[in-house]
Design an enzyme around this catalytic site. Structure first.
Site, PDB file in Angstrom:
ATOM      1  N   HIS A 138     -17.536 -44.774  52.867  1.00  0.00           N
ATOM      2  CA  HIS A 138     -17.771 -45.058  51.443  1.00  0.00           C
ATOM      3  C   HIS A 138     -16.912 -44.154  50.570  1.00  0.00           C
ATOM      4  O   HIS A 138     -16.757 -42.967  50.858  1.00  0.00           O
ATOM      5  CB  HIS A 138     -19.225 -44.794  51.065  1.00  0.00           C
ATOM      6  CG  HIS A 138     -20.191 -45.829  51.544  1.00  0.00           C
ATOM      7  ND1 HIS A 138     -21.347 -46.137  50.880  1.00  0.00           N
ATOM      8  CD2 HIS A 138     -20.177 -46.641  52.639  1.00  0.00           C
ATOM      9  CE1 HIS A 138     -21.999 -47.080  51.531  1.00  0.00           C
ATOM     10  NE2 HIS A 138     -21.318 -47.399  52.612  1.00  0.00           N
ATOM     11  N   THR A 145     -18.493 -61.568  48.259  1.00  0.00           N
ATOM     12  CA  THR A 145     -17.564 -62.152  47.295  1.00  0.00           C
ATOM     13  C   THR A 145     -16.833 -63.370  47.846  1.00  0.00           C
ATOM     14  O   THR A 145     -15.804 -63.766  47.336  1.00  0.00           O
ATOM     15  CB  THR A 145     -16.517 -61.125  46.818  1.00  0.00           C
ATOM     16  OG1 THR A 145     -15.764 -60.703  47.946  1.00  0.00           O
ATOM     17  CG2 THR A 145     -17.148 -59.934  46.154  1.00  0.00           C
ATOM     18  N   TYR A 198     -32.921 -45.959  55.994  1.00  0.00           N
ATOM     19  CA  TYR A 198     -31.608 -46.503  56.370  1.00  0.00           C
ATOM     20  C   TYR A 198     -30.677 -45.304  56.637  1.00  0.00           C
ATOM     21  O   TYR A 198     -30.156 -44.699  55.710  1.00  0.00           O
ATOM     22  CB  TYR A 198     -31.102 -47.373  55.224  1.00  0.00           C
ATOM     23  CG  TYR A 198     -29.917 -48.263  55.536  1.00  0.00           C
ATOM     24  CD1 TYR A 198     -29.152 -48.116  56.689  1.00  0.00           C
ATOM     25  CD2 TYR A 198     -29.560 -49.273  54.654  1.00  0.00           C
ATOM     26  CE1 TYR A 198     -28.077 -48.943  56.946  1.00  0.00           C
ATOM     27  CE2 TYR A 198     -28.487 -50.112  54.896  1.00  0.00           C
ATOM     28  CZ  TYR A 198     -27.756 -49.936  56.047  1.00  0.00           C
ATOM     29  OH  TYR A 198     -26.678 -50.755  56.295  1.00  0.00           O
ATOM     30  N   LYS A 227     -33.648 -47.719  60.406  1.00  0.00           N
ATOM     31  CA  LYS A 227     -32.448 -48.479  60.760  1.00  0.00           C
ATOM     32  C   LYS A 227     -31.284 -47.499  60.857  1.00  0.00           C
ATOM     33  O   LYS A 227     -31.081 -46.691  59.940  1.00  0.00           O
ATOM     34  CB  LYS A 227     -32.169 -49.519  59.678  1.00  0.00           C
ATOM     35  CG  LYS A 227     -30.724 -50.022  59.681  1.00  0.00           C
ATOM     36  CD  LYS A 227     -30.553 -51.214  58.786  1.00  0.00           C
ATOM     37  CE  LYS A 227     -29.081 -51.547  58.593  1.00  0.00           C
ATOM     38  NZ  LYS A 227     -28.894 -52.832  57.911  1.00  0.00           N
ATOM     39  N   LYS A 261     -27.272 -47.246  60.920  1.00  0.00           N
ATOM     40  CA  LYS A 261     -25.971 -47.909  60.764  1.00  0.00           C
ATOM     41  C   LYS A 261     -25.073 -47.397  61.876  1.00  0.00           C
ATOM     42  O   LYS A 261     -24.882 -46.184  62.032  1.00  0.00           O
ATOM     43  CB  LYS A 261     -25.386 -47.564  59.388  1.00  0.00           C
ATOM     44  CG  LYS A 261     -23.983 -48.034  59.123  1.00  0.00           C
ATOM     45  CD  LYS A 261     -23.816 -49.522  59.209  1.00  0.00           C
ATOM     46  CE  LYS A 261     -24.694 -50.280  58.250  1.00  0.00           C
ATOM     47  NZ  LYS A 261     -24.570 -51.749  58.344  1.00  0.00           N
ATOM     48  N   ASN A 299     -22.602 -53.741  62.456  1.00  0.00           N
ATOM     49  CA  ASN A 299     -21.796 -54.640  61.611  1.00  0.00           C
ATOM     50  C   ASN A 299     -20.774 -55.449  62.409  1.00  0.00           C
ATOM     51  O   ASN A 299     -19.581 -55.499  62.044  1.00  0.00           O
ATOM     52  CB  ASN A 299     -21.084 -53.861  60.495  1.00  0.00           C
ATOM     53  CG  ASN A 299     -22.010 -53.531  59.346  1.00  0.00           C
ATOM     54  OD1 ASN A 299     -22.305 -52.356  59.114  1.00  0.00           O
ATOM     55  ND2 ASN A 299     -22.504 -54.526  58.641  1.00  0.00           N
ATOM     56  N   ASN A 328     -27.074 -60.040  58.490  1.00  0.00           N
ATOM     57  CA  ASN A 328     -26.770 -60.226  57.076  1.00  0.00           C
ATOM     58  C   ASN A 328     -25.303 -60.616  56.926  1.00  0.00           C
ATOM     59  O   ASN A 328     -24.822 -60.817  55.824  1.00  0.00           O
ATOM     60  CB  ASN A 328     -27.022 -58.953  56.262  1.00  0.00           C
ATOM     61  CG  ASN A 328     -26.146 -57.798  56.701  1.00  0.00           C
ATOM     62  OD1 ASN A 328     -26.496 -57.068  57.607  1.00  0.00           O
ATOM     63  ND2 ASN A 328     -24.996 -57.622  56.047  1.00  0.00           N
ATOM     64  N   HIS A 352     -31.515 -57.447  53.267  1.00  0.00           N
ATOM     65  CA  HIS A 352     -30.320 -56.617  53.401  1.00  0.00           C
ATOM     66  C   HIS A 352     -30.088 -55.850  52.094  1.00  0.00           C
ATOM     67  O   HIS A 352     -30.579 -56.240  51.043  1.00  0.00           O
ATOM     68  CB  HIS A 352     -29.145 -57.554  53.698  1.00  0.00           C
ATOM     69  CG  HIS A 352     -27.804 -57.001  53.352  1.00  0.00           C
ATOM     70  ND1 HIS A 352     -27.117 -57.340  52.210  1.00  0.00           N
ATOM     71  CD2 HIS A 352     -27.019 -56.145  54.016  1.00  0.00           C
ATOM     72  CE1 HIS A 352     -25.964 -56.708  52.191  1.00  0.00           C
ATOM     73  NE2 HIS A 352     -25.873 -55.975  53.268  1.00  0.00           N
ATOM     74  N   SER A 353     -29.316 -54.772  52.193  1.00  0.00           N
ATOM     75  CA  SER A 353     -29.006 -54.018  50.979  1.00  0.00           C
ATOM     76  C   SER A 353     -27.585 -53.466  51.014  1.00  0.00           C
ATOM     77  O   SER A 353     -27.023 -53.222  52.080  1.00  0.00           O
ATOM     78  CB  SER A 353     -30.008 -52.866  50.865  1.00  0.00           C
ATOM     79  OG  SER A 353     -29.420 -51.692  50.400  1.00  0.00           O
ATOM     80  N   HIS A 366     -30.490 -48.989  50.289  1.00  0.00           N
ATOM     81  CA  HIS A 366     -29.637 -47.803  50.204  1.00  0.00           C
ATOM     82  C   HIS A 366     -30.185 -46.810  49.169  1.00  0.00           C
ATOM     83  O   HIS A 366     -29.571 -45.770  48.941  1.00  0.00           O
ATOM     84  CB  HIS A 366     -28.225 -48.185  49.732  1.00  0.00           C
ATOM     85  CG  HIS A 366     -27.337 -48.798  50.773  1.00  0.00           C
ATOM     86  ND1 HIS A 366     -27.650 -49.937  51.449  1.00  0.00           N
ATOM     87  CD2 HIS A 366     -26.098 -48.436  51.226  1.00  0.00           C
ATOM     88  CE1 HIS A 366     -26.649 -50.252  52.280  1.00  0.00           C
ATOM     89  NE2 HIS A 366     -25.703 -49.344  52.162  1.00  0.00           N
TER      90      HIS A 366
HETATM   91  O1  GKR Z   1     -23.191 -49.541  52.960  1.00  0.00           O
HETATM   92  O2  GKR Z   1     -21.879 -49.150  54.639  1.00  0.00           O
HETATM   93  C1  GKR Z   1     -22.756 -49.808  54.073  1.00  0.00           C
HETATM   94  C2  GKR Z   1     -23.366 -50.972  54.804  1.00  0.00           C
HETATM   95  O3  GKR Z   1     -22.701 -51.171  56.000  1.00  0.00           O
HETATM   96  C3  GKR Z   1     -23.347 -52.219  53.959  1.00  0.00           C
HETATM   97  O4  GKR Z   1     -22.055 -52.458  53.475  1.00  0.00           O
HETATM   98  C4  GKR Z   1     -23.822 -53.441  54.702  1.00  0.00           C
HETATM   99  O5  GKR Z   1     -23.600 -54.560  53.908  1.00  0.00           O
HETATM  100  O6  GKR Z   1     -26.005 -52.446  54.663  1.00  0.00           O
HETATM  101  C5  GKR Z   1     -25.275 -53.509  55.008  1.00  0.00           C
HETATM  102  C6  GKR Z   1     -25.621 -54.073  56.357  1.00  0.00           C
HETATM  103  O7  GKR Z   1     -26.778 -54.031  56.705  1.00  0.00           O
HETATM  104  O8  GKR Z   1     -24.759 -54.597  57.048  1.00  0.00           O
HETATM  105 MG    MG Z   2     -26.334 -55.295  58.426  1.00  0.00          MG
END
Ligand code: GKR
Ligand code: MG
Length: 423
Positions: free
Chosen positions: A26, A100, A146, A191, A193, A223, A270, A321-322, A350
């Site tokens: 980010h 988008t 998260y 969760k 990431k 992802n 998502n 999702h967020s 988030h």
């Molecule tokens: O904020 O890095 C992030 C997430 O990976 C986000 O971009 C995702 O869209 O939170 C999201 C997800 O669950 O895949």
């Molecule tokens: Mg996801």
């Protein structure tokens, strides 16, 4: 009739920690847009959406066409948006940002205005938004902790701000992050990431979380960062009920379908079911057992209810999702989730990663990991105009105009590709 007199579209930027994901890291500022609709009778309603240039220009393009329309007739507002919005050029390269895509343009732009109209309808009728969605089926909406791998601080910014979370690279640091987040917010699901390090290393972190929080449901989300072969290799390690669900392990609906055929662990997404148009294929391939909805691109709060009905029909689970967001979005999510009986998993947010706010009273509190559904009219939040001015100034000054985790990561690692799948 309650006619729209004025619409303000304000891009904002707020500080965002250096959170890692499969694409990169980010940037120092996250972007959003605040939508304010004012009516002739003196009320105002709020919406929050993405802050990339494409979304801002589409919101601004559409807004003048909505003047004079009745805020209660959101069907007419949607038709108007559909007839005037310019769809993105598929060759422009702009379609890569989450939410988008061309196919989600109308739902994404409509959603921003629909939420503001629902806020207005609530204020005008003196009822909370969840009542306009049929009434709440729960008094509190649960969210999950998260967790992210992250750097201690941003490496390439002049801003002296450093977040309070510290570095999270090792399993021990991830457990410490979870402890801090759970102590502070009371979350009852976790969760992680993923897609950042070798999958085995990330599973070590999951196992450490299981040991530290034996009763808390766990999820992991790379992802789409793993190949089908890699996921197959990992499935055994997810045995013993380690996971509540496995989120977007492999890239694309076909790959998800292949993974789904190999395991009883529910797969969530998502990424590969992002609108109603994706559902027939998901059912045909049985690629997903939990859809992570997001009103910001599914077409608003009523569309989220329609999705919930479809999920019920097809026996698919539902959660939310967020992306990086502030309190107007959190409240919109909370009212929608409060009015959907089959939204049974704790939603993603988030929100703990953001320190700033644009609503009166600052950050929305969590009680035992949940947001209490407010009984106040509309969304139950008011705009803090001084805070809005500060965040709008941030947007002017920060120089970021679309989220780009890949380029940000290249500053740290010039040969970084950010391609998916990675492992
Ligand atoms: O904020 O890095 C992030 C997430 O990976 C986000 O971009 C995702 O869209 O939170 C999201 C997800 O669950 O895949
Ligand atoms: Mg996801």
């Amino acid at each position: 009739m309650s006619r729209i007199k004025q619409i303000e579209i304000t891009p904002i930027a707020f500080r965002d920690p250096p959170l890692l994901n499969v694409y990169g890291v980010h940037e120092a500022w996250a972007l959003r847009t605040i939508i304010e609709i004012k009516t002739e009778d003196g009320n105002y309603g709020l919406g929050e959406s993405y802050g990339d240039e494409q979304t801002i220009s589409q919101l601004r393009q559409v807004a003048p066409h909505l003047l004079g329309m009745d805020v209660f007739n959101v069907n007419a507002i949607r038709n108007k948006i559909e007839s005037v919005v310019t769809l993105p050029d598929p060759n422009s390269g702009l379609d890569i940002a989450p939410g988008t895509l061309g196919a989600t343009t109308v739902p994404r732009i409509f959603s921003a205005f629909e939420v503001a109209c629902l806020d207005l309808m609530g204020k005008i009728t003196d009822r909370p938004v969840c009542d306009l969605l049929g009434g709440k089926v729960r008094n509190e909406v649960a969210y999950s902790a998260y967790l992210f791998y992250k750097f201690e601080r941003h490496g390439f910014t002049n801003d002296p701000w450093v977040d309070t979370w510290g570095e999270a690279i090792t399993p021990e640091q991830i457990v410490a992050q979870a402890k801090k987040m759970i102590d502070q917010y009371g979350f009852q699901s976790i969760k992680l990431k993923a897609g950042v390090f070798e999958p085995e290393k990330e599973i070590e972190a999951l196992e450490a979380l299981r040991e530290a929080f034996p009763d808390v449901p766990l999820r992991i989300d790379p992802n789409g960062g793993w190949t089908v072969e890699t996921t197959k290799r990992l499935l055994d390690k997810f045995g013993n009920g380690l996971l509540q669900y496995l989120e977007d392990p492999a890239h694309g609906q076909e790959a998800m379908g292949q993974v789904s055929a190999m395991t009883d662990i529910p797969l969530a997404t998502n990424m590969y079911v992002i609108g109603f148009f994706d559902i027939p294929k998901a059912i045909e391939l049985d690629s997903v057992q939990v859809i992570l909805s997001d009103h910001h691109y599914w077409g608003g709060l009523r569309a989220t209810q329609e999705l919930a009905q479809l999920c019920k029909t097809w026996d698919i689970g539902l959660s939310m999702h967020s992306n990086s967001h502030l309190g107007i979005s959190l409240m919109a999510m909370t009212h929608a989730a409060a009015a959907i009986d089959n939204l049974t998993y704790a939603c993603d947010t988030h929100y703990p990663w953001q320190e700033e706010e644009v609503i009166v009273g600052g950050k929305i509190p969590f009680k035992n990991g949940a947001v209490v559904v407010p009984d106040k009219p509309g969304l139950g939040v008011e705009l803090d105009r001084d805070a809005l001015a500060v965040l709008a100034k941030n947007y002017e000054n920060c120089g970021i105009r679309a989220r780009d985790d890949v380029s940000e990561m290249r500053k740290y690692q010039p040969d970084w590709k950010g391609t998916v799948p990675r492992f």
